[in-house]
Structure formats: structure tokens, C-alpha cells
Design a protein around this motif. Structure first.
Motif, PDB file in Angstrom:
ATOM      1  N   GLY A  81       0.817  -1.225   0.000  1.00 27.97           N
ATOM      2  CA  GLY A  81       0.000   0.000   0.000  1.00 27.97           C
ATOM      3  C   GLY A  81       0.842   1.262   0.000  1.00 27.97           C
ATOM      4  N   GLN A  82       1.928   1.270  -0.792  1.00 35.22           N
ATOM      5  CA  GLN A  82       2.838   2.424  -0.756  1.00 35.22           C
ATOM      6  C   GLN A  82       2.411   3.548  -1.695  1.00 35.22           C
ATOM      7  N   ASN A  83       1.995   4.654  -1.109  1.00 29.56           N
ATOM      8  CA  ASN A  83       1.723   5.900  -1.830  1.00 29.56           C
ATOM      9  C   ASN A  83       2.400   6.989  -1.011  1.00 29.56           C
ATOM     10  N   PHE A  84       3.477   7.521  -1.553  1.00 35.03           N
ATOM     11  CA  PHE A  84       4.282   8.452  -0.766  1.00 35.03           C
ATOM     12  C   PHE A  84       3.783   9.889  -0.905  1.00 35.03           C
ATOM     13  N   LEU A  85       3.807  10.614   0.210  1.00 34.88           N
ATOM     14  CA  LEU A  85       3.373  12.018   0.193  1.00 34.88           C
ATOM     15  C   LEU A  85       4.449  12.880  -0.461  1.00 34.88           C
ATOM     16  N   ILE A  86       4.038  13.728  -1.428  1.00 33.83           N
ATOM     17  CA  ILE A  86       5.023  14.563  -2.137  1.00 33.83           C
ATOM     18  C   ILE A  86       4.635  16.044  -2.036  1.00 33.83           C
ATOM     19  N   ILE A 122       3.150   4.689  11.892  1.00 35.62           N
ATOM     20  CA  ILE A 122       3.031   3.381  11.249  1.00 35.62           C
ATOM     21  C   ILE A 122       3.316   3.585   9.765  1.00 35.62           C
ATOM     22  N   GLY A 123       4.325   2.877   9.258  1.00 35.42           N
ATOM     23  CA  GLY A 123       4.645   2.943   7.827  1.00 35.42           C
ATOM     24  C   GLY A 123       5.308   4.237   7.406  1.00 35.42           C
ATOM     25  N   PRO A 124       6.583   4.471   7.770  1.00 37.54           N
ATOM     26  CA  PRO A 124       7.258   5.722   7.388  1.00 37.54           C
ATOM     27  C   PRO A 124       7.574   5.834   5.893  1.00 37.54           C
ATOM     28  N   GLY A 125       7.575   4.704   5.163  1.00 35.44           N
ATOM     29  CA  GLY A 125       7.879   4.764   3.724  1.00 35.44           C
ATOM     30  C   GLY A 125       9.304   5.225   3.500  1.00 35.44           C
ATOM     31  N   ILE A 126       9.480   6.347   2.755  1.00 33.50           N
ATOM     32  CA  ILE A 126      10.838   6.887   2.577  1.00 33.50           C
ATOM     33  C   ILE A 126      11.086   8.028   3.577  1.00 33.50           C
ATOM     34  N   TYR A 173       7.400   2.262  12.684  1.00 31.31           N
ATOM     35  CA  TYR A 173       7.454   0.832  12.314  1.00 31.31           C
ATOM     36  C   TYR A 173       7.242   0.684  10.820  1.00 31.31           C
ATOM     37  N   GLU A 174       8.207   0.077  10.137  1.00 32.16           N
ATOM     38  CA  GLU A 174       8.075  -0.135   8.695  1.00 32.16           C
ATOM     39  C   GLU A 174       8.200  -1.635   8.395  1.00 32.16           C
ATOM     40  N   ILE A 175       7.269  -2.148   7.578  1.00 30.14           N
ATOM     41  CA  ILE A 175       7.255  -3.588   7.253  1.00 30.14           C
ATOM     42  C   ILE A 175       8.221  -3.942   6.117  1.00 30.14           C
ATOM     43  N   GLU A 195       9.457  -3.810  11.533  1.00 26.92           N
ATOM     44  CA  GLU A 195       8.486  -4.780  12.059  1.00 26.92           C
ATOM     45  C   GLU A 195       7.112  -4.523  11.445  1.00 26.92           C
ATOM     46  N   ASP A 196       6.384  -5.608  11.225  1.00 28.28           N
ATOM     47  CA  ASP A 196       4.974  -5.483  10.825  1.00 28.28           C
ATOM     48  C   ASP A 196       4.234  -4.921  12.038  1.00 28.28           C
ATOM     49  N   PHE A 197       3.561  -3.800  11.865  1.00 31.52           N
ATOM     50  CA  PHE A 197       2.894  -3.169  13.013  1.00 31.52           C
ATOM     51  C   PHE A 197       1.889  -4.117  13.666  1.00 31.52           C
ATOM     52  N   MET A 198       1.285  -5.013  12.844  1.00 30.02           N
ATOM     53  CA  MET A 198       0.287  -5.926  13.392  1.00 30.02           C
ATOM     54  C   MET A 198       0.925  -6.923  14.375  1.00 30.02           C
ATOM     55  N   ALA A 225      -0.141   8.571  11.106  1.00 26.86           N
ATOM     56  CA  ALA A 225       0.224   7.712   9.974  1.00 26.86           C
ATOM     57  C   ALA A 225      -0.532   8.099   8.712  1.00 26.86           C
ATOM     58  N   ASN A 226       0.150   7.895   7.607  1.00 28.64           N
ATOM     59  CA  ASN A 226      -0.516   7.847   6.312  1.00 28.64           C
ATOM     60  C   ASN A 226      -0.692   6.344   6.090  1.00 28.64           C
ATOM     61  N   LEU A 227      -1.882   5.832   6.411  1.00 29.47           N
ATOM     62  CA  LEU A 227      -2.039   4.374   6.541  1.00 29.47           C
ATOM     63  C   LEU A 227      -2.076   3.644   5.206  1.00 29.47           C
ATOM     64  N   TYR A 270      -3.654   1.349   2.690  1.00 29.23           N
ATOM     65  CA  TYR A 270      -5.109   1.156   2.638  1.00 29.23           C
ATOM     66  C   TYR A 270      -5.532  -0.304   2.850  1.00 29.23           C
ATOM     67  N   TYR A 271      -4.620  -1.277   2.500  1.00 33.77           N
ATOM     68  CA  TYR A 271      -5.050  -2.679   2.591  1.00 33.77           C
ATOM     69  C   TYR A 271      -5.208  -3.156   4.042  1.00 33.77           C
ATOM     70  N   VAL A 272      -4.689  -2.390   4.990  1.00 42.43           N
ATOM     71  CA  VAL A 272      -4.730  -2.859   6.383  1.00 42.43           C
ATOM     72  C   VAL A 272      -5.174  -1.729   7.344  1.00 42.43           C
TER      73      VAL A 272
HETATM   74  N1  SAM Z   1       4.420   7.572   5.538  1.00 42.15           N
HETATM   75  C1  SAM Z   1       4.816   7.515   4.157  1.00 42.15           C
HETATM   76  C2  SAM Z   1       4.286   8.715   3.406  1.00 42.15           C
HETATM   77  O1  SAM Z   1       3.335   9.317   3.915  1.00 42.15           O
HETATM   78  O2  SAM Z   1       4.814   9.037   2.359  1.00 42.15           O
HETATM   79  C3  SAM Z   1       4.352   6.199   3.492  1.00 42.15           C
HETATM   80  C4  SAM Z   1       2.867   5.923   3.541  1.00 42.15           C
HETATM   81  S1  SAM Z   1       2.348   4.539   2.604  1.00 42.15           S
HETATM   82  C5  SAM Z   1       0.652   4.941   2.319  1.00 42.15           C
HETATM   83  C6  SAM Z   1       2.182   3.229   3.811  1.00 42.15           C
HETATM   84  C7  SAM Z   1       3.479   2.699   4.402  1.00 42.15           C
HETATM   85  O3  SAM Z   1       3.160   1.672   5.353  1.00 42.15           O
HETATM   86  C8  SAM Z   1       4.433   2.067   3.409  1.00 42.15           C
HETATM   87  O4  SAM Z   1       5.733   2.505   3.648  1.00 42.15           O
HETATM   88  C9  SAM Z   1       4.318   0.552   3.679  1.00 42.15           C
HETATM   89  O5  SAM Z   1       5.473  -0.167   3.331  1.00 42.15           O
HETATM   90  C10 SAM Z   1       4.042   0.566   5.165  1.00 42.15           C
HETATM   91  N2  SAM Z   1       3.328  -0.618   5.684  1.00 42.15           N
HETATM   92  C11 SAM Z   1       2.403  -1.372   5.062  1.00 42.15           C
HETATM   93  N3  SAM Z   1       1.932  -2.346   5.862  1.00 42.15           N
HETATM   94  C12 SAM Z   1       2.572  -2.193   7.051  1.00 42.15           C
HETATM   95  C13 SAM Z   1       2.525  -2.894   8.293  1.00 42.15           C
HETATM   96  N4  SAM Z   1       1.706  -3.933   8.475  1.00 42.15           N
HETATM   97  N5  SAM Z   1       3.345  -2.496   9.298  1.00 42.15           N
HETATM   98  C14 SAM Z   1       4.181  -1.431   9.123  1.00 42.15           C
HETATM   99  N6  SAM Z   1       4.266  -0.725   7.970  1.00 42.15           N
HETATM  100  C15 SAM Z   1       3.465  -1.095   6.951  1.00 42.15           C
END
Ligand code: SAM
Length: 276
Positions: A27-32, A54-58, A75-77, A100-103, A121-123, A125-127
Motif C-alpha cells: 500500500g505504498q503511496n508516498f506524500l510529495i 506506522i509505515g514511514p515509507g521513505i 514501524y516499517e514492514i 516490524e509489521d505493526f500488526m 500515519a498515512n495508513l 489502505y489494505y490494512v
Molecule cells: N508515511 C509515508 C508517506 O506518507 O509518504 C508512506 C505511507 S504509505 C501509504 C504506507 C506505508 O506503510 C508504506 O511505507 C508501507 O510499506 C508501510 N506498511 C504497510 N503495511 C505495514 C505494516 N503492516 N506495518 C508497518 N508498515 C506497513
């Protein structure tokens, strides 16, 4: 890294440098957009408290959170993003990246378990819903949760009595939290661009948690909403005696035809008190 990450140019440069592409499965969509990221960081965090991400991405949001929060634990998966995040933030002492998987996170073992924290978090979407429910059901001392979710998901959490998407979930969430829209966000502020628009919403706890009470109360709410087309009476009749239900309807003056979706959390609290 001192450049603002949340721009189209820097995002492209970072992904190219590490030979990475946004992964759909995570679910990676990075904020630009630096303005959006700054608004989210400033509204979600404060210098007195740690922010859990949750999910820092880059690291687009992480970078700004570190400027507004005391510390950030992220936490980044995705294993491929970990070296990149560690490089980007090697000079920023208040960011802690955890692979780590946040779950799977066990909050009991977390060093922030007894601290008051904010969550942002920018969550992915699949979880989205499982992550939010992990937070809602945890006994972390949360001051505020601020999250970017798909607009439809935000609408469900904000649904009020009689709205078409009002259900057990909206009732339970509204019982526990003040749910507010922070801002609407167009799909153009993400790379890659998702098909739908997003909303930033916040959840601020309304009350002291009482997990035993909640367990029983939420069980009643779920029973009451189990079959949407049925009346409240028909949804409850397998669980409570005729006499008890007759007493309930009489003492609260409930119409025979009433359905769960016509009742708010205050009405449900009364129903629970009579039935328990
Ligand atoms: N925070 C960044 C941004 O705003 O640009 C990235 C947001 S992106 C929508 C979601 C991020 O959550 C991705 O980096 C993805 O790899 C990470 N992610 C997905 N499932 C995850 C999980 N179960 N636990 C931790 N991180 C997760």
C-alpha cells in the motif's frame, strides 16, 4: 537529510538512488507535498510527547514529525526501505526506525508502554481497519490518533445515526472517541497517485477505558446490528428472554419496530444497563 523529502523531485531522487519502486502489496503511496506533511505533523504531535508512526515509507512524514514531536518511533514492514530510512535519518537523534509489521508489535514490551503518546500515519489502505482496531483495543495511553485514510473509510467512522453507512463500528468508535476531519486531501499529493481521494481524521479519546465494561457493551452492540434488515427485537431475541425484552421495551419506551441503526451510543448505553 536536510532537504524536505515530501517533494516530487526528492522522492524520485531517493527511489532512483536505491533502485526502488513503490510496492503495491504494501500500500505504498508516498506524500510529495510539503505543506500537507507540515499540517499533518503540526496537528498530530507536540514537543512534550513521543509520536508513534506506522509505515514511514521513505520518511516524508517522519522527517516533519521529528520537528514537531519529542521523539518518533516508526514501524516499517518493507525490508528494502530500512537501509534508506536509517541513512536518511542517521543525523536525527529523535527518530527510531523499527523494522516490524505493526500488526505483530507487542505493546507490552515497547519502551513507550507507560508513556502518553500521539499516533500519526498515512495508513496503507489494505490494512487500515486492522491497524486502527489494534490501536483502539490496546491499552496504550493515547492522547490523539491522526491518520490519513481513504475518504470512504473516514465517512464510515464519521457516520451518525440513520446515515446509510452507520453501523456497529461507527457506534463503537464514536462511543470511545471524538472523531474529527482534519482535512480532505486530493490524490495529486501522492506518488504514485491513488485512484481515490483521502481524508485526514483524528480520534481523541472521550473517556477513561474500562475494558471489561466495553467487552460486554460492544458484544450487545454487535448483536443488535448483526442483521441490518431485522428489527432490534429480532436481532436480540435469541440472546435474551421474552420477559426481559418486554421489560426493556416498556421501561425505555422503545417502539416495537425500532432498528439498531436508529439508535446512538447514549441509547445503547441505556439498553445495556437494563439488560445486564
Ligand atoms: N508515511 C509515508 C508517506 O506518507 O509518504 C508512506 C505511507 S504509505 C501509504 C504506507 C506505508 O506503510 C508504506 O511505507 C508501507 O510499506 C508501510 N506498511 C504497510 N503495511 C505495514 C505494516 N503492516 N506495518 C508497518 N508498515 C506497513
Amino acid at each position: 537529510m536536510s532537504d524536505i523529502i515530501a517533494t516530487p523531485k526528492v522522492t524520485r531522487e531517493i527511489l532512483d538512488r536505491y533502485g526502488l519502486k513503490a510496492q503495491k502489496k504494501y500500500g505504498q503511496n508516498f506524500l510529495i507535498d510539503a505543506n500537507i506533511v507540515t499540517k499533518i505533523a503540526s496537528q498530530s504531535s507536540d514537543k512534550e510527547h513521543l509520536t508513534l508512526e506506522i509505515g514511514p515509507g521513505i520518511g516524508s512524514l517522519t522527517q516533519m514529525l521529528a520537528r514537531y514531536a519529542k521523539e518518533v518511533v516508526a514501524y516499517e514492514i518493507d525490508p528494502k526501505l530500512i537501509p534508506l530510512l536509517k541513512d536518511n535519518f542517521k543525523d536525527v537523534s529523535n527518530i527510531h526506525i523499527i523494522h516490524e509489521d505493526f500488526m505483530d508489535v507487542d505493546f507490552k514490551k515497547a519502551f513507550y508502554a507507560n508513556k502518553q503518546i500521539n499516533v500519526c500515519a498515512n495508513l496503507p489502505y489494505y490494512v487500515t481497519t486492522p491497524i486502527l482496531f489494534k490501536l483502539f483495543e490496546s491499552n496504550l495511553d493515547i492522547l490523539k490518533i491522526t491518520v490519513m485514510v481513504q475518504k470512504e473509510v473516514a465517512d464510515r467512522f464519521k457516520a451518525k445515526v440513520k446515515d446509510s453507512d452507520y453501523n456497529a463500528l461507527s457506534l463503537i468508535v464514536n462511543y470511545l472517541y471524538d472523531v474529527k476531519t482534519v482535512m480532505q486531501v486530493p490524490s495529486s499529493v501522492f506518488y504514485p497517485r491513488p485512484k481515490v481521494d483521502s481524508t485526514v481524521i483524528s480520534f481523541i479519546p472521550k473517556r477513561q477505558r474500562d475494558f471489561n465494561y466495553e467487552k460486554a457493551f460492544f458484544a450487545l452492540v454487535k448483536r443488535a446490528f448483526a442483521k441490518r434488515r431485522k428489527t432490534l427485537y429480532n436481532n436480540l431475541k435469541d440472546y435474551y428472554s421474552k420477559d426481559k425484552l418486554a421489560y426493556l421495551y416498556e421501561s425505555l419506551a422503545l417502539p416495537e419496530t425500532v432498528r439498531a441503526e436508529e439508535l446512538d451510543d447514549v441509547a445503547f448505553k441505556k439498553i445495556y444497563e437494563v439488560l445486564k
